[in-house]
Design an enzyme around this catalytic site. Structure first.
Site, PDB file in Angstrom:
ATOM      1  N   ARG A 143      12.869 -10.312  10.408  1.00  0.00           N
ATOM      2  CA  ARG A 143      12.443  -9.795  11.593  1.00  0.00           C
ATOM      3  C   ARG A 143      11.666 -10.786  12.489  1.00  0.00           C
ATOM      4  O   ARG A 143      10.923 -11.605  11.982  1.00  0.00           O
ATOM      5  CB  ARG A 143      11.212  -8.614  11.201  1.00  0.00           C
ATOM      6  CG  ARG A 143      11.390  -7.098  11.416  1.00  0.00           C
ATOM      7  CD  ARG A 143      10.481  -6.533  10.756  1.00  0.00           C
ATOM      8  NE  ARG A 143       9.050  -6.612  11.574  1.00  0.00           N
ATOM      9  CZ  ARG A 143       8.197  -5.703  11.405  1.00  0.00           C
ATOM     10  NH1 ARG A 143       8.245  -4.938  10.380  1.00  0.00           N
ATOM     11  NH2 ARG A 143       7.023  -5.847  12.084  1.00  0.00           N
ATOM     12  N   LYS A 151       0.914  -1.187  -0.176  1.00  0.00           N
ATOM     13  CA  LYS A 151      -0.043   0.176  -0.058  1.00  0.00           C
ATOM     14  C   LYS A 151       0.799   1.326   0.040  1.00  0.00           C
ATOM     15  O   LYS A 151       0.601   2.122  -0.698  1.00  0.00           O
ATOM     16  CB  LYS A 151      -0.787  -0.142   1.374  1.00  0.00           C
ATOM     17  CG  LYS A 151      -1.617   1.182   1.487  1.00  0.00           C
ATOM     18  CD  LYS A 151      -2.666   0.771   2.839  1.00  0.00           C
ATOM     19  CE  LYS A 151      -1.778   0.546   3.925  1.00  0.00           C
ATOM     20  NZ  LYS A 151      -1.666   1.800   4.794  1.00  0.00           N
ATOM     21  N   ARG A 177      10.145 -11.460   3.484  1.00  0.00           N
ATOM     22  CA  ARG A 177      10.975 -10.377   3.713  1.00  0.00           C
ATOM     23  C   ARG A 177      12.354 -10.859   4.588  1.00  0.00           C
ATOM     24  O   ARG A 177      12.005 -11.081   5.656  1.00  0.00           O
ATOM     25  CB  ARG A 177      10.123  -9.236   4.582  1.00  0.00           C
ATOM     26  CG  ARG A 177       9.181  -8.362   3.893  1.00  0.00           C
ATOM     27  CD  ARG A 177       8.814  -7.461   4.668  1.00  0.00           C
ATOM     28  NE  ARG A 177       7.455  -6.904   4.046  1.00  0.00           N
ATOM     29  CZ  ARG A 177       6.568  -6.217   5.222  1.00  0.00           C
ATOM     30  NH1 ARG A 177       6.846  -6.290   6.258  1.00  0.00           N
ATOM     31  NH2 ARG A 177       5.416  -5.854   4.402  1.00  0.00           N
ATOM     32  N   ARG A 192      -1.942 -10.566  12.691  1.00  0.00           N
ATOM     33  CA  ARG A 192      -1.940  -9.282  12.250  1.00  0.00           C
ATOM     34  C   ARG A 192      -3.023  -8.997  11.192  1.00  0.00           C
ATOM     35  O   ARG A 192      -3.707  -8.008  10.967  1.00  0.00           O
ATOM     36  CB  ARG A 192      -0.526  -8.850  11.807  1.00  0.00           C
ATOM     37  CG  ARG A 192       0.607  -8.583  12.833  1.00  0.00           C
ATOM     38  CD  ARG A 192       1.650  -7.575  12.631  1.00  0.00           C
ATOM     39  NE  ARG A 192       2.332  -7.650  11.479  1.00  0.00           N
ATOM     40  CZ  ARG A 192       3.319  -8.437  11.275  1.00  0.00           C
ATOM     41  NH1 ARG A 192       4.102  -8.810  12.445  1.00  0.00           N
ATOM     42  NH2 ARG A 192       4.033  -8.173  10.366  1.00  0.00           N
ATOM     43  N   ARG A 209      -8.338   4.209  10.592  1.00  0.00           N
ATOM     44  CA  ARG A 209      -8.466   2.809  10.634  1.00  0.00           C
ATOM     45  C   ARG A 209      -9.876   2.318  11.213  1.00  0.00           C
ATOM     46  O   ARG A 209     -10.054   1.095  11.506  1.00  0.00           O
ATOM     47  CB  ARG A 209      -7.306   2.077  11.562  1.00  0.00           C
ATOM     48  CG  ARG A 209      -5.969   2.540  10.848  1.00  0.00           C
ATOM     49  CD  ARG A 209      -4.668   1.949  11.803  1.00  0.00           C
ATOM     50  NE  ARG A 209      -3.508   2.409  11.402  1.00  0.00           N
ATOM     51  CZ  ARG A 209      -2.735   1.891  10.622  1.00  0.00           C
ATOM     52  NH1 ARG A 209      -2.867   0.546  10.483  1.00  0.00           N
ATOM     53  NH2 ARG A 209      -1.486   2.287  10.187  1.00  0.00           N
TER      54      ARG A 209
END
Ligand SMILES: [Zn+2]
Length: 212
Positions: free
Chosen positions: A156, A13, A124, A167, A85
């Site tokens: 991460r 996004k 990632r 999430r 949000r």
């Protein structure tokens, strides 16, 4: 034109939002970035925000609206990324826009399949040596080694399959009422967020051209 960008974590996004701003001459207003900049440069606001974030809380809506007011009052054409949000935030934002005689034209919802986003986030990796970010699924990476210096790439620590899924589920749960809010105002455009970044960008610009 006033645009709001919605999309799950890992949907790409932020990147798309900035490209759209460049293409349509809109100012990019990314609330996450604004907060980080303030914290980094130690402004009064930044100090307050830091205390809140360190305590594990979210910055309250009233503060967010104040921050946004400063950014938008002199702007005619901008894109919001990271806010709202929730429905109460969207209502507060409407109130703010009304105060300045502005109105949301388009809300773009970047629709990405939960499985696809999970995979993207899990792909990632970054290089501890040169700091570059990679995606092991889309970049040409062998044995998870940095292509420029051969260092072992790292992930991460909170990017495990379970936390990522959580999430994304939380995001979908919270965003559903927000989508409905904008659907009822006939400002929502659903854009399919799968494919290459340039294909997605093309879909977004097409949707915006048709809308305006
Ligand atoms: Zn490297």
């Amino acid at each position: 034109m006033i645009c709001i960008f919605l999309g799950a974590p890992g949907s790409g996004k932020g990147t798309q939002a900035k490209k759209v701003c460049a293409a349509f001459g809109m100012k990019y207003i990314g609330t996450g970035e604004i907060l980080r900049d303030n914290v980094a440069s130690g402004t009064e606001l930044g100090k307050r925000v830091k205390v809140t974030l360190v305590a594990g809380h979210l910055v309250d809506d009233k503060t967010m609206i104040q921050i946004i007011e400063e950014k938008i009052k002199k702007e005619d054409s901008f894109l919001m990324d990271g806010f709202p949000r929730t429905v109460p935030q969207a209502e507060a934002l409407d109130g703010l826009f009304e105060k300045y005689g502005k109105k949301v034209n388009t809300v773009i919802f970047l629709d990405v399949d939960a499985r696809e986003v999970t995979k993207r986030i899990l792909g990632r990796f970054s290089c501890p040596s040169c700091g570059k970010d990679y995606n092991v699924y889309t970049d040409d990476i062998k044995d998870r080694l940095c292509p420029s210096d051969g260092a072992q790439l790292i992930q991460r620590s909170d990017d495990t399959e379970e936390t990522v899924r959580e999430r994304i589920e939380e995001y979908s749960r919270k965003t559903a009422p927000l989508k409905e809010f904008y659907e009822n105002r006939r400002s929502l455009i659903n854009v399919r967020g799968t494919g290459s970044p340039s294909e997605i960008f093309e879909r977004i610009t097409e949707a915006l051209d048709n809308k305006n």
